[in-house]
Design an enzyme around this catalytic site. Structure first.
Site, PDB file in Angstrom:
ATOM      1  NE  ARG A  78      -2.529   0.730   3.687  1.00  0.00           N
ATOM      2  CZ  ARG A  78      -3.220   0.594   4.919  1.00  0.00           C
ATOM      3  NH1 ARG A  78      -3.880  -0.568   4.597  1.00  0.00           N
ATOM      4  NH2 ARG A  78      -2.244   0.430   5.897  1.00  0.00           N
ATOM      5  CE  LYS A 180      -3.562   3.734   6.589  1.00  0.00           C
ATOM      6  NZ  LYS A 180      -4.529   4.629   7.359  1.00  0.00           N
ATOM      7  CD  GLU A 216     -12.465   5.344   4.106  1.00  0.00           C
ATOM      8  OE1 GLU A 216     -11.830   4.338   5.170  1.00  0.00           O
ATOM      9  OE2 GLU A 216     -11.636   5.172   3.446  1.00  0.00           O
TER      10      GLU A 216
END
Ligand SMILES: *Cc1c(COP(=O)(O)O)cnc(C)c1O
Length: 336
Positions: A78, A180, A216
């Site tokens: 990620r 992120k 989310e």
């Protein structure tokens, strides 16, 4: 015997961190260093244009006394994707894993007893070169530090109160919601702060296109349970692909035989769910007792009892993470 005091989720870094630089188009070896301030050019791309990403994973004290990481390869992958999205050089998997292992080993005395907490690891990648025009620059810093933590939401496995944000959105199609990138969180700060000031644990974000499908939570993925089926929104690019999310889906399907639907669902569906919870490395599994929508608090279930499926998923996940149960997917990686 006195009960140990659980830790909170607050800044209290370990002494040993890891730093590596990307200079002249290649990653340098990197080394451990004392955690603390570093000199930085105020004109750097990270501070001006948000050329900066982070990740988060945990080292845990296992039942046999050794230290385990949970699926660190998924975090490395990620982190790699995030670097590419922001035109930064991805940190090679070998360097990422070496940094994680070195920092945990150097701070191993700081890995708490499981009843107290875990050692949270925070990898960061940012453009440290001074720039004027819009770009990420050519020089980058990979930094990894550690912090003993307890639970992210202090209520733990007791249901918390969450608030659906109906006007602002966290991520748009084609944006950076799936990585992120620090900028995502900057855009969310004022809504998160307002929700907390009003007594809620966090906001629940809706999709930006229709403003009707819950996506989310601030830094955790969303699940709900209806008639024995587990639902979570699909990864369409606006949702952060959580390692915990993926693990819960796999555990539900492969170990517990629960039907899982990765399908978008409406606010009304969520408010009428039998159970709802959010998942993340920091949040683990945090149940939702009440969800506020347009000024009204709606109870999920009876509002105070943690649902049976939430508890079962929490137990199955954490038993694997802490080495108390078999690890059929070989998720736990020991720190040597
Ligand atoms: C980190 C994060 C998650 C959870 O990801 P994990 O890999 O499970 O920790 C979910 N949503 C957002 C927005 C996040 O930043």
């Amino acid at each position: 015997m006195q009960q140990p005091t659980p830790l909170g989720f607050s800044y209290g870094p370990c002494e040993q961190a890891f730093i590596a630089w990307y200079l002249q188009e290649s990653w340098r070896q990197g080394q451990l260093r004392q955690h603390g301030p570093i000199a930085i050019d105020p004109a750097c791309a990270a501070l001006n244009y948000g050329a900066t990403i982070f990740d988060g994973l945990k080292a845990r004290r296992l039942a046999d006394g050794s230290i385990g990481l949970f699926r660190p390869d998924a975090n490395a992958a990620r982190f790699h994707a995030g670097a590419e999205r922001l035109t930064m050089p991805p940190v090679p998997q070998e360097l990422f894993m070496r940094a994680v292992q070195a920092v945990v080993r150097a701070n191993q005395e700081q890995v708490p007893h499981p009843e107290i907490g875990d050692l949270y690891l925070r990898p960061q990648l940012f453009g440290h070169q001074g720039v004027l025009g819009l770009q990420a620059g050519s020089n980058f810093t990979f930094y990894l530090w550690a912090n003993p933590v307890g639970l992210y939401f202090p209520q733990g496995l007791a249901p918390g109160k969450f608030l659906i944000e109906t006007t602002a959105h966290r991520a748009v199609r084609g944006g950076t919601g799936a990585v992120k990138a620090a900028g995502n969180y900057a855009a969310a700060l004022c809504f998160s702060k307002a929700a907390k000031a009003a007594g809620y644990a966090e906001v629940i974000w809706l999709d930006a296109e229709h403003a009707s499908f819950p996506e989310e939570v601030g830094a955790a993925n969303l699940f709900c349970v209806k008639d024995g089926v587990l639902y979570t929104p699909p990864l369409t690019g606006t949702i952060l692909p959580g390692v915990t999310r993926d693990s819960i889906i796999t555990i539900a399907r492969e170990i517990l035989g629960i039907e899982v639907r990765e399908d978008r669902f409406s606010v009304e569906f969520l408010l009428q769910a039998d159970e709802a919870f959010c998942t993340g490395t920091a949040a683990v599994i945090s149940p939702m007792g009440f969800i506020n929508h347009r000024g009204t608090d709606h109870p999920i279930g009876d509002g105070v009892t943690t649902g049976a499926m939430t508890r079962l998923l929490h137990k199955t996940l954490t038993d694997i993470q802490y080495g108390r149960a078999e690890d059929p997917f070989r998720w736990v990686v020991r720190v040597e």
